[in-house]
Design an enzyme around this catalytic site. Structure first.
Site, PDB file in Angstrom:
ATOM      1  N   ALA A   1       0.850  -1.205   0.000  1.00  0.00           N
ATOM      2  CA  ALA A   1       0.000   0.000   0.000  1.00  0.00           C
ATOM      3  C   ALA A   1       0.876   1.242   0.000  1.00  0.00           C
ATOM      4  O   ALA A   1       2.078   1.167   0.235  1.00  0.00           O
ATOM      5  CB  ALA A   1      -0.871   0.015   1.256  1.00  0.00           C
ATOM      6  N   ASN A   2       0.259   2.372  -0.299  1.00  0.00           N
ATOM      7  CA  ASN A   2       0.913   3.666  -0.106  1.00  0.00           C
ATOM      8  C   ASN A   2       0.515   4.199   1.256  1.00  0.00           C
ATOM      9  O   ASN A   2      -0.552   3.852   1.769  1.00  0.00           O
ATOM     10  CB  ASN A   2       0.407   4.676  -1.142  1.00  0.00           C
ATOM     11  CG  ASN A   2       0.960   4.413  -2.521  1.00  0.00           C
ATOM     12  OD1 ASN A   2       1.861   3.607  -2.691  1.00  0.00           O
ATOM     13  ND2 ASN A   2       0.414   5.098  -3.497  1.00  0.00           N
TER      14      ASN A   2
END
Ligand code: C5P
Length: 486
Positions: A297-298
């Site tokens: 994920a970011n």
């Protein structure tokens, strides 16, 4: 948040989801709130007065005429015990009655004359929810400052599925807490008392052939109104309808308290600049699973995207917020679609079309694992790391910018650590969007409360000062409203 000492009038209208109102009443009681139930005729077909009364531990608010026969004691008691009116579930019919200002039952009369905060949790068949008549009623109510939660996607009672499910009671409880935690939403103590007085008087006079509308209780524009930084809140405009024209009402004003404006009764429907507009917003990260317990994920808190959704709703827009997994609460007054992956986010965005404008503030993961293991991946015996093959995710901003049903105005975000404007200009061209909000993340804005942005369009660059995220959102919502108006 504790709801100790808070008083909620819970209006339950006719829907198969009415049973969830009992759970909501229980959760409210557990959180410390005092709940008075009010069953509409339709609501009473799905839950019994006895059940609601037993769970709230209090007598129900009953029909207009019996309150009147109590020599006014009933409605005075009710008035003293209310900080917020919650309509859950709200049927399509109840929304139509509220939008039209009908007052032919107690719920209608109270809602028409009440000028404190109202939270509505709709529940209906997906086709009814999607009907333009319901959309128009929702837009009208939002423009008046009514808060909404849901409805949600999912299976329906009629073996259908779609958008129309009542939000789950814990989510409604969180929305109630959000509305009640805003100091500007405190209703004058005697507001409901006036509401019921007006309703009772009107019903009595209606019997004599006079129209209800002429007999509204006088609004107290001064009650509960306040100024933040010298900026009048939406409620302050009630005294002077001229002030509530689209050209004078801005999200920056509404967002003075970082929330949608509260009651704007007395304002003509359509007075808010984005009334009747639908705006799509993405927010938060996406999670791309590797196996059932791991994902890539970011970093994204969702604060900026959620603030933009709230600011657009504050200007009267119907907002669909497609949010990746975040730990912040859903903004009140916004339809939120919760998704996990980029592909789910794209599908939810496409399903939300058509839209007048779209703001893509999500930090979408550029890649996802090529394979998703069905079981938790085991560490190899030699302790070597498994190879990680990635494939590109769809670019949601670029896809929607070139979509056959492209929103009229498409706004992207760019988080940059250097040559911010130059990179934003390149991104504008590459993605095919109209504006880029170029976010200088070289400092400490990630997850923080402030943002430093430049608004980059095809022809100009505006440098905005470092501002709280709610203020960035309000400015952007104002700019979107101006552009759509033009
Ligand atoms: O290419 P980059 O990720 O820097 O672009 C950022 C902008 O593009 C943001 O508006 C973001 O929401 C959007 N985006 C997207 N789908 C992706 C990647 C980015 O919508 N897969």
């Amino acid at each position: 948040m504790s709801l100790q000492g808070k008083r909620v009038l819970l209006v339950v209208s006719g829907s198969v989801a009415a049973y969830k109102a009992l759970e909501l009443a229980r959760l409210l009681g557990k959180a410390g709130a005092t709940v008075t139930g009010l069953l509409t005729a339709g609501g009473a077909r799905f839950v019994t007065p006895h059940a609601l009364q037993a769970i709230t531990g209090r007598s129900l608010a009953e029909d207009l005429w019996s309150l009147r026969q109590e020599a006014e004691r009933g409605h005075i008691r009710l008035a003293r015990e209310t900080d917020l009116v919650v309509v859950a579930p709200a049927s399509a019919d109840r929304l139509a009655r509220m939008a039209a200002g009908m007052a032919d039952d107690l719920a209608g009369a109270v809602l028409l004359a009440w000028d404190g905060p109202v939270l509505v949790a709709p529940a209906m068949n997906p086709t009814m929810w999607a009907h333009p008549a319901t959309g128009a009623n929702v837009a009208t109510l939002m423009a008046r400052g009514v808060h909404f939660i849901g409805p949600e996607d999912g299976p329906m009672a009629e073996a259908e599925s779609g958008t129309g499910r009542l939000s789950e009671p814990p989510a409604i409880l969180a929305a109630i807490e959000a509305v009640l935690s805003d100091p500007d939403h405190g209703a004058p103590d005697s507001a409901l008392e006036d509401a019921l007085d007006a309703a009772i008087a009107a019903q009595a006079e209606e019997g004599e052939g006079r129209p209800f509308a002429a007999h509204r209780a006088p609004r107290r524009a001064e009650g509960g109104s306040s100024f933040t930084d010298g900026v009048p809140h939406a409620a302050d405009h009630r005294a002077d309808p001229v002030e509530t024209t689209p050209s004078t009402f801005s999200a920056s004003q509404a967002i003075g308290a970082e929330v949608a404006p509260h009651s704007v009764h007395g304002t003509a429907p359509g007075a808010l600049p984005l009334n009747g507009r639908h705006v799509l917003v993405t927010s938060g990260p996406t999670h791309e699973p590797l196996d059932p317990v791991r994902y890539i994920a970011n970093r994204s808190s969702g604060k900026q995207g959620h603030a933009i959704a709230a600011a657009l709703a504050a200007l009267g827009a119907r907002v669909t917020l497609v949010s990746g997994p975040v730990t912040i609460a859903d903004p009140v007054g916004v339809t939120v679609k919760h998704v996990e992956t980029a592909r789910e986010m794209l599908a939810a965005c496409e399903a939300a079309l058509p839209a007048d404008a779209a703001v893509f503030a999500a930090a979408v993961a550029d890649w996802r694992p090529a394979e998703v293991a069905g079981q938790k991946m085991k560490k190899p015996a030699d302790d070597a790391a498994p190879p990680l093959a990635l494939v590109p995710n769809p670019d949601i901003l670029a896809t929607l910018s070139r979509h056959p049903r492209r929103p009229g105005l498409v706004v992207g975000f760019a988080a940059e650590t250097e040559r911010v404007v130059e990179h934003a200009r390149a991104k504008l061209a590459r993605k095919g969007c109209d504006w880029i909000v170029a976010n200088d993340v070289s400092g400490d804005v990630m997850g923080g409360a402030e943002n430093l942005v430049h608004l980059v369009t095809a022809s100009a660059v505006e440098d905005w000062p470092r501002l709280p995220k709610a203020e960035v959102a309000a400015r952007l919502a104002d700019r979107i409203a101006e552009t759509l108006r033009a």
